[in-house]
Each structure stands twice: as C-alpha cells, then as structure tokens.
Write an enzyme that holds these catalytic residues in place. Structure first.
Site, PDB file in Angstrom:
ATOM      1  N   PHE A  19      14.722  13.255   4.119  1.00 45.90           N
ATOM      2  CA  PHE A  19      14.730  12.713   5.483  1.00 45.90           C
ATOM      3  C   PHE A  19      13.416  11.991   5.738  1.00 45.90           C
ATOM      4  CE2 PHE A  19      13.696  13.069  10.002  1.00 45.90           C
ATOM      5  CZ  PHE A  19      14.837  12.555  10.589  1.00 45.90           C
ATOM      6  N   GLY A  20      13.490  10.702   6.085  1.00 41.97           N
ATOM      7  CA  GLY A  20      12.298   9.909   6.413  1.00 41.97           C
ATOM      8  C   GLY A  20      12.239   9.659   7.906  1.00 41.97           C
ATOM      9  N   TYR A  21      11.046   9.801   8.483  1.00 43.26           N
ATOM     10  CA  TYR A  21      10.903   9.613   9.942  1.00 43.26           C
ATOM     11  C   TYR A  21       9.779   8.633  10.286  1.00 43.26           C
ATOM     12  CZ  TYR A  21       7.138  12.809   8.895  1.00 43.26           C
ATOM     13  OH  TYR A  21       6.016  13.363   8.325  1.00 43.26           O
ATOM     14  N   GLY A  22       8.992   8.209   9.269  1.00 43.24           N
ATOM     15  CA  GLY A  22       7.887   7.273   9.508  1.00 43.24           C
ATOM     16  C   GLY A  22       8.128   6.025   8.690  1.00 43.24           C
ATOM     17  N   SER A  23       7.171   5.687   7.824  1.00 43.12           N
ATOM     18  CA  SER A  23       7.350   4.471   7.021  1.00 43.12           C
ATOM     19  C   SER A  23       8.542   4.590   6.074  1.00 43.12           C
ATOM     20  CB  SER A  23       6.077   4.170   6.226  1.00 43.12           C
ATOM     21  OG  SER A  23       5.832   5.194   5.295  1.00 43.12           O
TER      22      SER A  23
ATOM     23  N   GLU B 293       3.000  10.090  -0.559  1.00 43.93           N
ATOM     24  CA  GLU B 293       2.780  10.999   0.580  1.00 43.93           C
ATOM     25  C   GLU B 293       1.662  12.009   0.297  1.00 43.93           C
ATOM     26  OE1 GLU B 293       4.475  10.365   3.380  1.00 43.93           O
ATOM     27  OE2 GLU B 293       5.594   8.792   2.362  1.00 43.93           O
TER      28      GLU B 293
HETATM   29  C1  SIN Z   1       8.023   9.735   6.443  1.00 40.54           C
HETATM   30  O1  SIN Z   1       8.161   8.525   6.655  1.00 40.54           O
HETATM   31  O2  SIN Z   1       9.023  10.484   6.423  1.00 40.54           O
HETATM   32  C2  SIN Z   1       6.696  10.363   6.172  1.00 40.54           C
HETATM   33  C3  SIN Z   1       5.528   9.688   6.791  1.00 40.54           C
HETATM   34  C4  SIN Z   1       5.271   8.308   6.268  1.00 40.54           C
HETATM   35  O3  SIN Z   1       5.225   8.101   5.046  1.00 40.54           O
HETATM   36  O4  SIN Z   1       5.091   7.396   7.066  1.00 40.54           O
END
Ligand code: SIN
Length: 192
Positions: free
Chosen positions: A24-28, A99
């Site tokens: 699950f990704g929530y940022g980039s 990460e």
């Molecule tokens: C994410 O996107 O899930 C982790 C934070 C990031 O790499 O921006």
C-alpha cells in the site's frame, strides 16, 4: 545521520517464500511507480492518517537540510486512501532502498476502493514512526509549506513531491484536508 532501515526490514520480514506481495502506497508511491508490478488498485487502510511529519535526507532534502515527506500516524477513526501494488518479493530490494530513511514495513489490511469494496487483502505498508531519527513531527500546515518550499534533494524539489501527491489524491477522489491545506499554502508561497 539517519538510521538506514534496509537490513532491519530484510531481517524483520523476509518475503522470499511468497509468490507475490501487496504493497500500500500513500505518498510518492502513489504517483511514482518506478518498479515493476503485476497489478495496481486504489485502496484504503483504516486507523492511520497521512502526515508530512517525516524528514527526507535522501530524496527531497539532504542530511544538512532535510525536506518534509509523508508518513502515517496511528489515528483510530481515520482512513487513508492510497494505491496498492501487487509485486514479486524481489522488488523489495529496490523498495527497501528507496524507503531506507526511517521507514519500516508492516503488514496491514487494505480495502479496495474499486468495484470489490468489501473484499480485503493483507499487504505491506512503509511507516516512518516517531522513534526514527529523521522524524520531524507536527508543525502547522503553513510552516510545513514554508519548509517544503525551501527544500530540495537528489530526487528533485520538495514542492514537486507535495504537488504531485495532492494531484494524485484528487484523481483518487480522496479527502485529505492536511495535504490540501499544505498545497494551498505552498501555492501562495510559490506565487510570491
Ligand atoms: C509511500 O509512498 O507509501 C511511502 C512514503 C513515500 O515514499 O513517499
């Protein structure tokens, strides 16, 4: 210096016995999928909120002048919308490197946002907790925008991270007052 989590992630959660893993990704990770994946689907997780409380020493800032990027903060009644990717375990060599600045992976439950909303799946999420050395913690959205406006790192300007994320969240029809309020403040600063 910040703590590099590559070895810790490999040791805590070996994945090689699995055929594929959901992430699950929530940022980039929502808008920058620089890795091969089998499928991608909009999803949400419960009990977490997205916050720009993590310092970035290696992507959107430097060790001397860290930028600000997203992490997840536990919040019982909150939901976080993002993008889930099904990947083969070998892809985590790249992801763990990307990460590495304080993010540890955890298994959690996702719900799909598309047609099979009631179906759930277990998968991984990277969280940079308050105990990691790059954690910056809370600040007002105006101060976070000021910080982002003046930061830049090897992956590019910090404003790009925020603006692309806000755009991607709009595409997902996600309601995220924290991100949209930083975006508004940042746009004012960038127009000065
Ligand atoms: C994410 O996107 O899930 C982790 C934070 C990031 O790499 O921006």
């Amino acid at each position: 210096m910040s703590h590099n989590t590559i070895e810790e992630n490999k040791r805590r959660l070996p994945l090689d016995h699995l055929e594929s893993v959901w992430l699950f990704g929530y940022g980039s990770l929502i808008y920058k999928a620089d890795f091969p994946y089998l499928q991608r689907r909009p999803a949400r997780i419960h009990g977490w909120q997205r916050r720009f409380w993590q310092g970035s020493h290696d992507h959107r800032g430097t060790p001397e002048k860290p930028g600000r990027v997203a992490t997840l903060i536990a919040a019982a009644n909150e939901t976080c919308v993002g993008m889930a990717y099904e990947v083969t375990p070998d892809v985590f060599a790249h992801l763990d490197h990307r990460e590495k600045n304080g993010y540890l992976r955890f298994f959690t439950t996702f719900e799909w946002l598309d047609h099979q909303e009631d179906q759930q799946v277990e998968g991984l999420v990277y969280v940079a907790g308050p105990d990691n050395e790059a954690f910056l913690g809370p600040a007002s959205e105006a101060d976070i925008a000021e910080h982002i406006a003046r930061s830049e790192g090897p992956s590019g300007p910090n404003p790009e991270y925020l603006l692309k994320l806000a755009e991607a969240l709009r595409e997902l029809e996600a309601d995220d007052p924290h991100v949209f309020s930083i975006e508004q403040e940042l746009k004012k600063i960038l127009q000065r």
